[in-house]
Design a protein around this motif. Sequence first.
Motif, short mmCIF file in Angstrom:
data_model
loop_
_atom_site.label_atom_id
_atom_site.label_comp_id
_atom_site.label_asym_id
_atom_site.label_seq_id
_atom_site.Cartn_x
_atom_site.Cartn_y
_atom_site.Cartn_z
N ALA A 199 0.86 -1.20 0.00
CA ALA A 199 0.00 0.00 0.00
C ALA A 199 0.88 1.24 0.00
O ALA A 199 1.57 1.53 0.99
CB ALA A 199 -0.92 -0.01 1.21
N SER A 200 0.87 1.99 -1.09
CA SER A 200 1.78 3.14 -1.22
C SER A 200 1.41 4.28 -0.30
O SER A 200 2.27 5.10 0.02
CB SER A 200 1.79 3.61 -2.68
OG SER A 200 0.50 4.03 -3.09
N CYS A 201 0.17 4.37 0.16
CA CYS A 201 -0.23 5.50 1.01
C CYS A 201 0.38 5.40 2.39
O CYS A 201 0.54 6.42 3.07
CB CYS A 201 -1.75 5.59 1.11
SG CYS A 201 -2.50 4.26 2.08
N ALA A 202 0.69 4.19 2.85
CA ALA A 202 1.21 3.99 4.20
C ALA A 202 2.68 3.62 4.23
O ALA A 202 3.22 3.33 5.29
CB ALA A 202 0.39 2.89 4.90
N LEU A 203 3.33 3.64 3.07
CA LEU A 203 4.74 3.24 2.99
C LEU A 203 5.63 4.48 2.85
O LEU A 203 5.50 5.23 1.88
CB LEU A 203 4.95 2.31 1.79
CG LEU A 203 6.35 1.74 1.59
CD1 LEU A 203 6.69 0.80 2.76
CD2 LEU A 203 6.43 0.99 0.26
N PRO A 204 6.50 4.74 3.80
CA PRO A 204 7.37 5.93 3.71
C PRO A 204 8.33 5.83 2.52
O PRO A 204 8.87 4.76 2.24
CB PRO A 204 8.13 5.93 5.03
CG PRO A 204 7.35 5.03 5.94
CD PRO A 204 6.72 4.01 5.06
N ALA A 205 8.51 6.94 1.85
CA ALA A 205 9.50 6.99 0.77
C ALA A 205 10.90 6.97 1.37
O ALA A 205 11.16 7.60 2.41
CB ALA A 205 9.29 8.24 -0.06
N ALA A 206 11.81 6.25 0.73
CA ALA A 206 13.18 6.13 1.24
C ALA A 206 14.17 6.18 0.09
O ALA A 206 13.82 5.96 -1.08
CB ALA A 206 13.33 4.82 2.02
N ASP A 207 15.41 6.46 0.43
CA ASP A 207 16.47 6.50 -0.59
C ASP A 207 16.62 5.15 -1.28
O ASP A 207 16.46 4.08 -0.65
CB ASP A 207 17.80 6.89 0.06
CG ASP A 207 17.89 8.38 0.34
OD1 ASP A 207 17.39 9.17 -0.50
OD2 ASP A 207 18.41 8.76 1.39
N ASN A 208 16.92 5.21 -2.58
CA ASN A 208 17.25 4.03 -3.38
C ASN A 208 16.10 3.06 -3.56
O ASN A 208 16.31 1.91 -3.95
CB ASN A 208 18.46 3.29 -2.78
CG ASN A 208 19.68 4.19 -2.67
OD1 ASN A 208 19.96 4.96 -3.59
ND2 ASN A 208 20.39 4.11 -1.56
#
Length: 664
Positions: A61-70
């Motif tokens: 689920a992209s709404c609850a997944l924090p964006a991170a490097d790489n």
Amino acid sequence: MPKLKVDGIEVEVPQGATVLQACEAAGKEIPRFCYHERLSIAGNCRMCLVEVKPGPPKPQASCALPAADNQEVFTTTPMVKNAREGIMEFLLINHPLDCPICDQGGECDLQDQSVAYGRGGSRYAENKRAVTEKYMGPIVKTIMTRCIQCTRCIRFAEEVAGVEEIGAIYRGEDMQITSYLERAVSSELSGNVVDLCPVGALTSKPYAFEARPWEQRRTPTIDVQDAVGTNVTLYSRGRQVLRSLPRINEDVNEEWATDKTRHHVDGLVRRRLDRPFVRRAGKLVPATWDEAFAAIAAVEHGGSVAAVAGDLADCETMFAGHALVTALGGSRLEGRQTGMDYDTSSLAAVNFNTTIAGVEKADAILLVGTNLRWEAPLVNTRVRKAIKKGARVFAIGPETDLTYKVEWLGADLALLGDLPRHVHDAFAGADKPMLVLGGAALKGGHAAALRLVEPLGLIKPDWNGFNVVHMAASRMGGLMLGYAQPGGIAALADAKLTFFLGADEVDFSRFAGFKVYLGHHGDRGAAAADVVLPTAAYSEKSGTWVNLEGRVQRGERAVFPPGDAREDWSILRALSAVLGQPLPFDSLPGLREAMFAAVPALRNPGLAAFEWNPPVLDGAAAGVIAGYPIADFYLTNAIARSSPTMQQCSAELLHGDMLAEAAE
């Protein structure tokens, strides 16, 4: 700031952003039902699934997944496609085929996304479940079998409106959304859940079965139900406005609107004035324009002429009224209908200087004589956001429910001269302190509030924390145009000829002279007038309004006025010719150029710049605030009082009347 790739496109997003936000930054459309930018993340619809590497080999689920490097995010792989189709299939297993009769048709997220991401058929062969309808009041209609449990309505009620009256009962497949004990939702912002609902479970009850969106013409304009200046779009068909929906303006109303803004529109076609009237033998009788103008021309006023601007008046109307009064030898103008009298020598001293959006930055707030929840509900929501960031709120006035925690100091205005020590300490440690002065304290507490500017540190190089809350859409524009008479409206009572520009809240018994009412509804002003001249409502003319923070905004005409009603400025221009003092403009552009020349700040939309030069006023604040200016939130002006929906809201939500509904 994390850097990641979305379908091969490298993007950089702020710390704390989600993968869904990163996908949008890369220009990718991600379907969603539960996620909303202004609400907390629920992550329960699962429609926003994407494939992320490194990570488990499954959709996330992209709404609850924090964006991170790489990170590498994929939005169009076969895995994602199959996952979204499966989720859509699950969401539709119980959904009824109501599209032909659903008011959400044409504006439904479920319709759009089922076309884009759904399969051609369903494998579900079991019996569908049905859910009984819930009662949420005069504004919101429920068809809960359509509900997909996205919980947007619950989160809005708790987080934005501050009224925890909508929730979920039962679990799993039996889960149902309902109001507390199935009572009417008491929030003045409840209509926003209709916009938030991604399906047809919550729709507008007054608008039910009225029209389809593709049948209607859309006109951007400015709401006049309060002084916030909510940006709205009026939806009209033929010569009738059918609904009013908010437009996104981050500086003013974000994307919200009050229930009064949304649902007063059925009052625009009721109790309308569509012909002139002249009082003869004590009774108002229909007349022609010539007869009405002749009755006014017959008044021997000797230059004793005045004008009173109503709460909904636009700047063009007030400027034309000012010009006519001046041409007839008068000079008395007033816009504070109910008797308010405060110093207006400095407009900055009667402005909401922090700005509406700036309220969110405040960390110490003192409310004086204001019920923000009714006087400016969309400013009240900003205070809630400031509290979530750690702000403390103190208040002087009768205790009332503002939907957030407030430390009430008492109702005595003398507190302005003797604030408790802990209040001074809180403001001393604040970076963005703010004082909000409301209508209940403005007359007696203006001077004392201004004297608090230095002790409370309200003025800083990049911050002005002194604010006045106005409740009328016309107030700031009227003050800029000179509609403020020393002594208030009492100083106009002896005028021999008075023009009431949509003014309905005046005590007309104090005016013994000839009264000319220019207005659009048969309300209090028309009942007291000697001559009634029918005008266009705000939806029927292009106009300029200035909101409580000094923001100049323009609205456009959505429909034409009924019968013989005309735009206010054109009536005043025609009347001036009959009175032998023709005004120097013959068109709206001509009037505006004259108005801009007189008040340059009205020329360009946006915040007007008021120099901070507050007057030095004498007198200590004294007296106890007995109540707030608005006694009934839903019936504050002639349009709202003519609205069956607003009458029903007032009767049920404020006065406790039980309104029976026929079974369907």
